[in-house]
Motif scaffolding. Structure first.
Motif, mmCIF file in Angstrom:
data_model
loop_
_atom_site.group_PDB
_atom_site.id
_atom_site.type_symbol
_atom_site.label_atom_id
_atom_site.label_comp_id
_atom_site.label_asym_id
_atom_site.label_seq_id
_atom_site.Cartn_x
_atom_site.Cartn_y
_atom_site.Cartn_z
ATOM 1 N N ASP A 34 -2.725 -57.858 17.581
ATOM 2 C CA ASP A 34 -1.690 -58.132 18.554
ATOM 3 C C ASP A 34 -2.348 -59.432 19.435
ATOM 4 O OD1 ASP A 34 0.184 -56.867 17.372
ATOM 5 O OD2 ASP A 34 0.198 -55.274 18.913
ATOM 6 N N LEU A 35 -3.663 -59.258 19.942
ATOM 7 C CA LEU A 35 -4.280 -60.135 20.810
ATOM 8 C C LEU A 35 -4.687 -61.500 20.174
ATOM 9 C CD1 LEU A 35 -6.911 -57.470 22.131
ATOM 10 C CD2 LEU A 35 -5.255 -58.711 23.476
ATOM 11 N N GLY A 36 -4.512 -61.634 18.687
ATOM 12 C CA GLY A 36 -4.583 -62.729 17.935
ATOM 13 C C GLY A 36 -5.887 -62.956 17.098
ATOM 14 N N PHE A 37 -6.635 -61.867 17.086
ATOM 15 C CA PHE A 37 -7.818 -61.898 16.354
ATOM 16 C C PHE A 37 -7.612 -61.485 14.885
ATOM 17 C CE2 PHE A 37 -9.390 -61.065 20.638
ATOM 18 C CZ PHE A 37 -10.177 -61.715 20.886
ATOM 19 N N LYS A 38 -7.770 -62.482 14.110
ATOM 20 C CA LYS A 38 -7.622 -62.073 12.500
ATOM 21 C C LYS A 38 -8.797 -61.478 11.867
ATOM 22 C CE LYS A 38 -6.304 -66.396 11.967
ATOM 23 N NZ LYS A 38 -5.647 -67.485 11.089
ATOM 24 N N ASN A 39 -10.043 -62.016 12.229
ATOM 25 C CA ASN A 39 -11.082 -61.276 11.345
ATOM 26 C C ASN A 39 -11.709 -60.033 11.895
ATOM 27 O OD1 ASN A 39 -11.090 -64.098 10.170
ATOM 28 N ND2 ASN A 39 -11.964 -64.877 12.091
ATOM 29 N N ILE A 40 -11.239 -59.042 11.070
ATOM 30 C CA ILE A 40 -11.372 -57.642 11.596
ATOM 31 C C ILE A 40 -12.218 -57.110 10.404
ATOM 32 C CG2 ILE A 40 -10.550 -55.537 12.431
ATOM 33 C CD1 ILE A 40 -8.051 -57.028 13.376
ATOM 34 N N LEU A 41 -13.556 -56.615 10.719
ATOM 35 C CA LEU A 41 -14.186 -55.885 9.737
ATOM 36 C C LEU A 41 -14.355 -54.558 10.135
ATOM 37 C CD1 LEU A 41 -16.119 -55.840 7.193
ATOM 38 C CD2 LEU A 41 -17.837 -56.040 8.813
ATOM 39 N N VAL A 42 -13.774 -53.598 9.269
ATOM 40 C CA VAL A 42 -14.045 -52.191 9.391
ATOM 41 C C VAL A 42 -15.083 -51.458 8.337
ATOM 42 C CG1 VAL A 42 -12.780 -49.955 9.533
ATOM 43 C CG2 VAL A 42 -11.455 -51.752 10.062
ATOM 44 N N VAL A 43 -16.108 -50.983 9.152
ATOM 45 C CA VAL A 43 -17.140 -50.384 8.284
ATOM 46 C C VAL A 43 -17.081 -48.950 8.220
ATOM 47 C CG1 VAL A 43 -19.597 -50.019 8.181
ATOM 48 C CG2 VAL A 43 -18.728 -52.069 9.093
ATOM 49 N N ASP A 44 -16.380 -48.336 7.051
ATOM 50 C CA ASP A 44 -16.112 -46.891 7.234
ATOM 51 C C ASP A 44 -17.223 -46.257 6.682
ATOM 52 O OD1 ASP A 44 -14.859 -44.610 6.628
ATOM 53 O OD2 ASP A 44 -14.063 -45.033 4.695
ATOM 54 N N ASP A 45 -17.668 -45.252 7.631
ATOM 55 C CA ASP A 45 -19.031 -44.574 7.390
ATOM 56 C C ASP A 45 -18.903 -43.343 6.520
ATOM 57 O OD1 ASP A 45 -21.771 -44.164 7.642
ATOM 58 O OD2 ASP A 45 -21.434 -43.290 9.616
ATOM 59 N N GLY A 46 -18.450 -43.335 5.229
ATOM 60 C CA GLY A 46 -18.167 -42.438 4.471
ATOM 61 C C GLY A 46 -17.127 -41.117 5.021
ATOM 62 N N SER A 47 -15.957 -41.684 5.382
ATOM 63 C CA SER A 47 -14.988 -40.941 5.837
ATOM 64 C C SER A 47 -14.560 -39.892 4.718
ATOM 65 C CB SER A 47 -13.969 -41.631 6.467
ATOM 66 O OG SER A 47 -14.157 -42.407 7.623
ATOM 67 N N ILE A 48 -14.315 -38.650 5.226
ATOM 68 C CA ILE A 48 -13.564 -37.746 4.113
ATOM 69 C C ILE A 48 -12.065 -37.541 4.410
ATOM 70 C CG2 ILE A 48 -15.700 -36.792 3.141
ATOM 71 C CD1 ILE A 48 -15.463 -34.661 5.418
ATOM 72 N N ASP A 49 -11.637 -38.011 5.552
ATOM 73 C CA ASP A 49 -10.195 -37.972 5.710
ATOM 74 C C ASP A 49 -9.248 -38.711 5.292
ATOM 75 O OD1 ASP A 49 -10.672 -39.838 7.376
ATOM 76 O OD2 ASP A 49 -9.845 -39.034 9.245
ATOM 77 N N GLN A 50 -8.081 -39.430 5.848
ATOM 78 C CA GLN A 50 -7.390 -40.193 5.111
ATOM 79 C C GLN A 50 -7.491 -41.588 5.648
ATOM 80 O OE1 GLN A 50 -5.062 -39.506 2.959
ATOM 81 N NE2 GLN A 50 -6.227 -37.614 2.864
ATOM 82 N N THR A 51 -8.789 -41.881 6.347
ATOM 83 C CA THR A 51 -9.313 -43.292 7.080
ATOM 84 C C THR A 51 -8.994 -44.117 5.847
ATOM 85 O OG1 THR A 51 -10.731 -42.158 8.534
ATOM 86 C CG2 THR A 51 -10.923 -44.697 8.136
ATOM 87 N N GLN A 52 -9.439 -44.152 4.613
ATOM 88 C CA GLN A 52 -9.185 -45.232 3.703
ATOM 89 C C GLN A 52 -7.891 -45.514 3.528
ATOM 90 O OE1 GLN A 52 -11.504 -47.456 2.215
ATOM 91 N NE2 GLN A 52 -13.221 -46.865 2.727
ATOM 92 N N LYS A 53 -7.105 -44.440 3.300
ATOM 93 C CA LYS A 53 -5.635 -44.810 3.012
ATOM 94 C C LYS A 53 -4.865 -45.604 4.352
ATOM 95 C CE LYS A 53 -1.804 -41.788 1.494
ATOM 96 N NZ LYS A 53 -1.424 -40.414 1.390
ATOM 97 N N GLU A 54 -5.313 -45.057 5.506
ATOM 98 C CA GLU A 54 -4.991 -45.916 6.656
ATOM 99 C C GLU A 54 -5.175 -47.318 6.773
ATOM 100 O OE1 GLU A 54 -2.808 -44.614 8.719
ATOM 101 O OE2 GLU A 54 -3.032 -46.503 10.239
ATOM 102 N N LEU A 55 -6.631 -47.670 6.481
ATOM 103 C CA LEU A 55 -7.114 -48.872 6.512
ATOM 104 C C LEU A 55 -6.405 -49.879 5.398
ATOM 105 C CD1 LEU A 55 -10.871 -48.350 6.687
ATOM 106 C CD2 LEU A 55 -9.341 -49.224 8.551
ATOM 107 N N ASN A 56 -5.791 -49.057 4.373
ATOM 108 C CA ASN A 56 -5.070 -50.269 3.276
ATOM 109 C C ASN A 56 -3.790 -50.394 3.856
ATOM 110 O OD1 ASN A 56 -6.971 -49.597 1.422
ATOM 111 N ND2 ASN A 56 -5.859 -47.933 0.339
ATOM 112 N N LYS A 57 -3.236 -49.957 4.766
ATOM 113 C CA LYS A 57 -1.891 -50.595 5.701
ATOM 114 C C LYS A 57 -2.253 -51.628 6.418
ATOM 115 C CE LYS A 57 -0.466 -45.666 6.003
ATOM 116 N NZ LYS A 57 -0.199 -44.616 6.953
ATOM 117 N N HIS A 58 -3.516 -52.215 6.698
ATOM 118 C CA HIS A 58 -3.714 -53.090 7.655
ATOM 119 C C HIS A 58 -4.399 -54.300 7.153
ATOM 120 C CE1 HIS A 58 -2.297 -50.324 10.817
ATOM 121 N NE2 HIS A 58 -3.057 -49.408 9.938
#
Lengths: 235, 115
Positions: A34-58
């Motif tokens: 929303d702030l206008g930043f397009k280059n977003i890098l998420v480093v998933d540090d071995g999550s074992i919950d639904q984080t990967q699934k959530e990240l797929n939505k963005h």
């Protein structure tokens, strides 16, 4: 200043290290977009919950650690990607649990550029309206004293992970600490390299969900005793 | 002054300097550094002021014995071994992190397009 910031948004890489943040990371990402930043890098540090699934939505880039190595390790992975990607001029590291307000990113970058800084550190204690639990204040005070001694400089809010990195800072500072101690390490190395460091007030929210996470007195004491226990009983 | 009162504080000082350097170079955490600095300073002080400290400790704990030296030496050697083991574990830990990072970067970022 605003126009300069707008022009440079594509040259900014937002790095969000996350571990089991499926409930909050989406909110952080959407706020940043929303702030206008397009280059977003998420480093998933071995999550074992639904984080990967959530990240797929963005619409974000995701680097994944196959096992959990700690927030310091995840931040360093993000910074290594930044070092290798020449198109970005600045990197911003921000927590993925909504403790930090993405709204502060613009102000931090503006101050970073205006003051020609090499490392800009968000300071939670400069913002009077922040309500910070006393245990965190105490933990931070102890960490600030130790960090100041180690760096032989006055360091305030050494434990803040919200930072703006110039390419020079990222090239000179390589994070070796896997855990939360990486914040002190960055402050110490920045002083050793005589980088221009500035501090900018940031807002912080400690809601019920995230109070148990991150750096606090309990975490520090736990780390200390875990270490002793580990040495005495497991080897 | 006995010979161990020179050697042990010497080892303690070297170890304290080593730990501080490990911290400043990013190879040990603040808590790890504090832990080992406190341990080594305690050993150094115990070697320099054995009577004062053992008298205080024996008064505190109710132990009065000539085996203090043996206990002290055993403890010092034990800590020295742990110190070395700790360094090896740290090295392995760093290698594991480097491997995990290399795998993540070599695989490259997954680019999500949905919004």
């Amino acid at each position: 200043m605003t126009s300069m910031l707008t022009m440079d948004k594509d040259a900014v890489l937002i790095i969000i290290p996350v571990y089991n943040e499926s409930k909050r990371v989406g909110q952080v990402i959407e706020s940043v977009i929303d702030l206008g930043f397009k280059n977003i890098l998420v480093v998933d540090d071995g999550s074992i919950d639904q984080t990967q699934k959530e990240l797929n939505k963005h619409p974000v880039m995701v680097l994944s650690h196959i096992i959990n190595r700690g927030v310091g390790a995840a931040t360093e992975t993000g910074l290594e990607f930044f070092r290798r990607s020449r198109q970005y001029l600045l990197a911003v590291t921000i927590d993925g649990d909504m403790q930090h307000s993405p709204e502060d990113i613009g102000h931090m970058i503006s101050q970073h550029m205006e003051q020609n800084a090499e490392l800009t550190m968000g300071n939670r204690f400069l913002q009077k309206s922040n309500s910070i639990p006393w245990t965190r204040k105490l933990y931070n005070l102890i960490a600030d004293i130790v960090t100041s001694i180690m760096s032989m400089s006055i360091v305030r809010d050494s434990q803040s992970g919200f930072k703006v990195w110039s390419r020079q800072a990222a090239v000179l500072i390589h994070i070796d600490q896997n855990g939360y101690e990486f914040c002190s390490e960055v402050a110490i190395k920045a002083h050793q390299h005589k980088l221009k460091i500035i501090q900018v007030p940031i807002s912080v929210t400690y809601n019920k969900d995230v109070k148990g996470k991150g750096q606090n007195l309990k975490e520090g004491v736990k780390t200390f005793f875990n270490l002793i226990h580990h040495f005495i009983f497991k080897h | 002054m006995e010979i161990y009162q020179i050697i042990v504080p010497g080892i303690s000082i070297v170890s304290v300097i080593y730990m501080i350097r490990q911290n400043t170079s990013g190879n040990s955490t603040l808590f790890e550094t504090l832990f080992w600095v406190i341990i080594w300073l305690s050993i150094g002080l115990l070697a320099v002021f054995p009577d004062t400290i053992t008298y205080f400790m024996s008064s505190l704990l109710g132990i009065k014995s000539n085996v203090n030296t043996a206990i002290f030496m055993g403890l010092a050697i034990s800590i020295l071994i742990h110190f070395r083991t700790f360094a090896v574990i740290k090295k392995q830990n760093k290698a594991l992190t480097d491997l995990v990072r290399r795998l993540a970067l070599n695989q490259g970022p997954k680019q999500n397009t949905s919004s």
